[in-house]
Design an enzyme around this catalytic site. Structure first.
Site, PDB file in Angstrom:
ATOM      1  N   ASP A  95       0.305  -1.187  -0.214  1.00  0.00           N
ATOM      2  CA  ASP A  95      -0.285   0.129   0.105  1.00  0.00           C
ATOM      3  C   ASP A  95       0.825   1.360  -0.020  1.00  0.00           C
ATOM      4  OD1 ASP A  95       0.325   0.319   3.356  1.00  0.00           O
ATOM      5  OD2 ASP A  95      -0.099  -1.960   3.438  1.00  0.00           O
ATOM      6  N   ASP A 164       6.561  -5.628   6.801  1.00  0.00           N
ATOM      7  CA  ASP A 164       5.391  -5.382   7.071  1.00  0.00           C
ATOM      8  C   ASP A 164       4.155  -5.981   6.367  1.00  0.00           C
ATOM      9  OD1 ASP A 164       2.757  -4.037   7.052  1.00  0.00           O
ATOM     10  OD2 ASP A 164       2.845  -1.917   5.712  1.00  0.00           O
ATOM     11  N   SER A 166       1.609  -9.471   6.418  1.00  0.00           N
ATOM     12  CA  SER A 166      -0.232 -10.031   6.479  1.00  0.00           C
ATOM     13  C   SER A 166       0.220 -10.983   7.378  1.00  0.00           C
ATOM     14  CB  SER A 166      -0.655 -10.184   5.331  1.00  0.00           C
ATOM     15  OG  SER A 166       0.643 -10.915   4.154  1.00  0.00           O
ATOM     16  N   TYR A 232      -7.595  -3.667  14.253  1.00  0.00           N
ATOM     17  CA  TYR A 232      -7.442  -5.117  14.068  1.00  0.00           C
ATOM     18  C   TYR A 232      -8.051  -5.819  14.968  1.00  0.00           C
ATOM     19  CZ  TYR A 232      -3.271  -3.722  10.612  1.00  0.00           C
ATOM     20  OH  TYR A 232      -2.931  -3.193   9.509  1.00  0.00           O
TER      21      TYR A 232
HETATM   22  N1  SPM Z   1       0.693  -1.199   5.728  1.00  0.00           N
HETATM   23  C1  SPM Z   1      -0.606  -2.057   6.163  1.00  0.00           C
HETATM   24  C2  SPM Z   1      -0.351  -3.177   5.976  1.00  0.00           C
HETATM   25  C3  SPM Z   1      -0.888  -3.802   6.957  1.00  0.00           C
HETATM   26  N2  SPM Z   1      -0.002  -4.985   7.447  1.00  0.00           N
HETATM   27  C4  SPM Z   1      -0.569  -5.599   8.786  1.00  0.00           C
HETATM   28  C5  SPM Z   1      -1.914  -6.776   9.089  1.00  0.00           C
HETATM   29  C6  SPM Z   1      -2.305  -6.979   9.752  1.00  0.00           C
HETATM   30  C7  SPM Z   1      -3.653  -7.458   9.638  1.00  0.00           C
HETATM   31  N3  SPM Z   1      -3.889  -9.158  10.466  1.00  0.00           N
HETATM   32  C8  SPM Z   1      -4.165  -8.357  11.611  1.00  0.00           C
HETATM   33  C9  SPM Z   1      -4.085  -9.180  12.742  1.00  0.00           C
HETATM   34  C10 SPM Z   1      -3.672  -9.086  14.380  1.00  0.00           C
HETATM   35  N4  SPM Z   1      -3.435  -9.748  15.319  1.00  0.00           N
END
Ligand code: SPM
Length: 288
Positions: A95, A164, A166, A232
């Protein structure tokens, strides 16, 4: 159209086996984008109260209403903990939000960026320009590919590496394993720092404990910090940090007033405070 199963009566509900029995729901006004890339399902929604929202494989990556909390902390905590960050690597975060924050540091000379899914970048440039502005920085070198494979080829190169990712499902899974962290360490220069998406100490005890164990074993200094992010699961997320010498828990450079005024979440005070963990988490990490 797997994603539409997550929308009912105009509400998107995030469910995942990583946080069973709980779901965050946001009211949706419009589906702006919905398509499967080579790696994952990418959706962008216009929400009723949280601006636009980016969802990958049904998991909320960000909303415009609170994205600043995550991007600012994941970028500025390691960058302000390092005395002279010049060469920075960002893995993931198609992003562009982390790039936007790294770019605020004038002392940074190069920002290498590695993202596996080019479509996330393209979609973000179209629908999330306030984040994707990070790609306009002339210091940014974009590489499309596997972050782990890239890291394993780099030696003694970076002052700060930010991951960063997922969640450890699908393309992000490898970024939570020890060999990746060994590669991160080898890619660092003296006094280098890594900061990685550290999940939740409430929701993913095993995953978080494992990350903390790996960083403790590999780095001379390690620490865990957390960020409040309302959209989140659990309303928070952690940062796992490791360093080859720099202290992590306090900024070691002053923040220019002009930069502080651009930020909404990060400050020297919250940098320090974010390492003060709830007692159960503190104990959990001490005994790892
Ligand atoms: N730049 C934003 C990208 C986000 N990356 C992290 C996403 C995590 C999503 N799941 C969160 C779960 C928390 N335990």
């Amino acid at each position: 159209m797997e994603n539409y199963k997550k929308i009912k009566d105009g509400w998107f509900s995030e469910t995942c086996y990583m946080w069973p029995g709980v779901s965050l729901s946001l009211e949706i006004e419009q589906v702006l984008y919905s398509k499967k890339s080579k790696f994952q399902q990418i959706d962008v929604y216009q929400t009723r109260n949280h601006g636009k929202m980016l969802v990958l494989d049904g998991i909320i990556q960000l909303t415009e209403s609170d994205e600043f909390a995550y991007q600012e902390m994941l970028a500025h905590v390691p960058l302000f903990a390092h005395p002279t960050p010049e060469n920075v690597l960002v893995i993931g975060g198609g992003d562009g939000g982390i790039l936007r924050e790294v770019g605020r540091h004038d002392c940074v000379k190069t920002i290498d960026f590695c993202e596996i899914d080019e479509d996330v970048i393209t979609v973000s440039k179209e629908f999330l320009p306030e984040l994707a502005c990070g790609f306009d920085d002339p210091r940014v070198n974009i590489r499309i590919g596997d972050g782990n494979a890239y890291v394993q080829e780099q030696k003694n190169k970076y002052d700060v590496i930010i991951v960063d990712s997922s969640d450890p499902i699908g393309p992000g899974e490898v970024l939570f394993k020890r060999p990746f962290y060994e590669g991160l360490k080898a890619a660092l220069r003296k006094k280098g720092i890594i900061a990685t998406q550290g999940e939740s100490f409430f929701l993913h005890k095993e995953c978080v404990t494992n990350l903390v164990r790996i960083t403790k074993e590999l780095f001379s200094v390690s620490a865990y910090s957390y960020i409040l992010v309302p959209t989140y699961p659990g309303g928070h997320i952690g940062i796992c940090l490791g360093s080859l010498g720099s202290n992590l828990k306090m900024p070691c450079r002053n923040i220019p007033e002009t930069l502080q005024e651009q930020l909404k979440y990060y400050s020297p005070q919250i940098h320090e405070a974010s390492f003060v963990l709830p007692y159960f988490a503190q104990k959990m990490f001490e005994t790892v």
